[in-house]
Write a protein that holds these residues in place. Sequence first.
Motif, mmCIF file in Angstrom:
data_model
loop_
_atom_site.group_PDB
_atom_site.id
_atom_site.type_symbol
_atom_site.label_atom_id
_atom_site.label_comp_id
_atom_site.label_asym_id
_atom_site.label_seq_id
_atom_site.Cartn_x
_atom_site.Cartn_y
_atom_site.Cartn_z
ATOM 1 N N ALA A 156 -9.604 -3.647 8.629
ATOM 2 C CA ALA A 156 -9.126 -2.313 8.263
ATOM 3 C C ALA A 156 -8.093 -1.774 9.244
ATOM 4 O O ALA A 156 -7.073 -1.198 8.834
ATOM 5 C CB ALA A 156 -10.304 -1.350 8.149
ATOM 6 N N LYS A 157 -8.318 -1.912 10.536
ATOM 7 C CA LYS A 157 -7.399 -1.332 11.520
ATOM 8 C C LYS A 157 -5.987 -1.872 11.345
ATOM 9 O O LYS A 157 -5.011 -1.107 11.296
ATOM 10 C CB LYS A 157 -7.901 -1.614 12.932
ATOM 11 N N GLY A 158 -5.869 -3.192 11.216
ATOM 12 C CA GLY A 158 -4.543 -3.788 11.040
ATOM 13 C C GLY A 158 -3.895 -3.378 9.738
ATOM 14 O O GLY A 158 -2.687 -3.140 9.678
ATOM 15 N N VAL A 159 -4.701 -3.306 8.669
ATOM 16 C CA VAL A 159 -4.152 -2.916 7.369
ATOM 17 C C VAL A 159 -3.632 -1.481 7.410
ATOM 18 O O VAL A 159 -2.508 -1.196 6.968
ATOM 19 C CB VAL A 159 -5.207 -3.078 6.261
ATOM 20 N N LEU A 160 -4.414 -0.573 7.950
ATOM 21 C CA LEU A 160 -3.992 0.832 7.979
ATOM 22 C C LEU A 160 -2.771 1.014 8.872
ATOM 23 O O LEU A 160 -1.883 1.818 8.566
ATOM 24 C CB LEU A 160 -5.152 1.708 8.446
ATOM 25 N N THR A 161 -2.714 0.258 9.961
ATOM 26 C CA THR A 161 -1.517 0.309 10.815
ATOM 27 C C THR A 161 -0.299 -0.197 10.057
ATOM 28 O O THR A 161 0.778 0.408 10.095
ATOM 29 C CB THR A 161 -1.728 -0.533 12.086
ATOM 30 N N GLY A 162 -0.456 -1.300 9.341
ATOM 31 C CA GLY A 162 0.653 -1.852 8.572
ATOM 32 C C GLY A 162 1.106 -0.937 7.459
ATOM 33 O O GLY A 162 2.308 -0.769 7.216
ATOM 34 N N LEU A 163 0.154 -0.315 6.771
ATOM 35 C CA LEU A 163 0.505 0.559 5.648
ATOM 36 C C LEU A 163 1.288 1.781 6.109
ATOM 37 O O LEU A 163 2.069 2.352 5.339
ATOM 38 C CB LEU A 163 -0.755 0.998 4.902
ATOM 39 N N ALA A 164 1.109 2.179 7.350
ATOM 40 C CA ALA A 164 1.855 3.330 7.860
ATOM 41 C C ALA A 164 3.352 3.056 7.909
ATOM 42 O O ALA A 164 4.148 4.003 8.006
ATOM 43 C CB ALA A 164 1.345 3.695 9.254
ATOM 44 N N HIS A 165 3.737 1.792 7.811
ATOM 45 C CA HIS A 165 5.151 1.428 7.939
ATOM 46 C C HIS A 165 5.784 0.970 6.632
ATOM 47 O O HIS A 165 6.953 0.589 6.619
ATOM 48 C CB HIS A 165 5.306 0.326 8.992
ATOM 49 N N VAL A 166 5.039 0.973 5.540
ATOM 50 C CA VAL A 166 5.616 0.546 4.270
ATOM 51 C C VAL A 166 6.251 1.738 3.566
ATOM 52 O O VAL A 166 6.063 2.896 3.955
ATOM 53 C CB VAL A 166 4.564 -0.124 3.351
ATOM 54 N N ASP A 167 6.989 1.439 2.514
ATOM 55 C CA ASP A 167 7.643 2.489 1.740
ATOM 56 C C ASP A 167 6.612 3.511 1.263
ATOM 57 O O ASP A 167 5.588 3.135 0.681
ATOM 58 C CB ASP A 167 8.355 1.852 0.540
ATOM 59 N N PRO A 168 6.870 4.802 1.503
ATOM 60 C CA PRO A 168 5.888 5.817 1.101
ATOM 61 C C PRO A 168 5.540 5.777 -0.379
ATOM 62 O O PRO A 168 4.419 6.117 -0.769
ATOM 63 C CB PRO A 168 6.577 7.141 1.471
ATOM 64 N N GLY A 169 6.487 5.325 -1.211
ATOM 65 C CA GLY A 169 6.222 5.251 -2.639
ATOM 66 C C GLY A 169 5.168 4.220 -2.991
ATOM 67 O O GLY A 169 4.516 4.332 -4.036
ATOM 68 N N ASP A 170 4.994 3.212 -2.137
ATOM 69 C CA ASP A 170 3.997 2.162 -2.374
ATOM 70 C C ASP A 170 2.691 2.415 -1.627
ATOM 71 O O ASP A 170 1.664 1.816 -1.931
ATOM 72 C CB ASP A 170 4.543 0.800 -1.937
ATOM 73 N N ARG A 171 2.728 3.286 -0.642
ATOM 74 C CA ARG A 171 1.605 3.405 0.294
ATOM 75 C C ARG A 171 0.324 3.851 -0.391
ATOM 76 O O ARG A 171 -0.750 3.291 -0.150
ATOM 77 C CB ARG A 171 1.971 4.354 1.422
#
Length: 292
Positions: A156-171
Amino acid sequence: MTPHRMPAAEVSVSVHLVRRLLDEQHPDLAGRPVEVLANGWDNLVCRLGEEFLVRLPRRAMAASLVAHEQRWLPELADRLPLPVPAPVRFGRPTAQYPWPWSVVPFFPGRTAARSEPDDPESAAAVLGFFLQALHVPASSAAPVNRARGIPLAERAKGVLTGLAHVDPGDRATALQIWETAAAAPVWDGPPVWLHGDLHPANILVDCGRISAVIDFGDITSGDPATDLSVAWMLFTAEQRATFRRAYGHADDATWARARGWALALSLVFLSHSADNPLMRGIGERTFHAVLE
């Protein structure tokens, strides 16, 4: 997201070193031509004549992975329906080079990341059958991998960190998919053998067909969903259904976790690909397939 570069080599590895090690330890192979095939995150891989490859770890962490391949691949290879690179010769550490190394068979073809199968539907079935054969209860002495085969929620920690950097429309969509996958029932069967790093750059295609599965350095045991994530890396929704049927025993919870693993691994690929456009491409394709 901002990608990171691959780790630097901890020792100097080169064609010259390969030739010297062969001359010292396997002189019957030393006269064959040697050329660099790949210089990756973990290993220098050199072509050795027409039949073989030499795999030389470039980091201490990778040396333990080579040892795992040397121990377990010869035992697993005979019951798998696709060729795997079980070592044919073993190299030992020397004063000039500190780690074990291997001579493995050379398999013709290109990786599926560079050359997709001509018939993806058939390829999906082939890969499903391969994983069905691999995913049997593992030895209690199987290598431990702290990042693969584990309960999905531990990523979870790595996923949530990664999602913070993806396009907001996909997040938001990606976060919902992650939460659903992480909430799925955990694997309650025996730990099964896992490839551990099954993605298109570790699958070979020759003459349009999947011909071999390579790079078992992350071999481990645990939840089969880790390996099943490859379905989102290579196939469309219809082809994934074929893959799942061929595999034969992925229940809905396992399939949900596999999708979560695909998301988690896509974010890893995207965040560690500054100097590796091939892996970035795998990450982008996987991320968008997960969101479909």
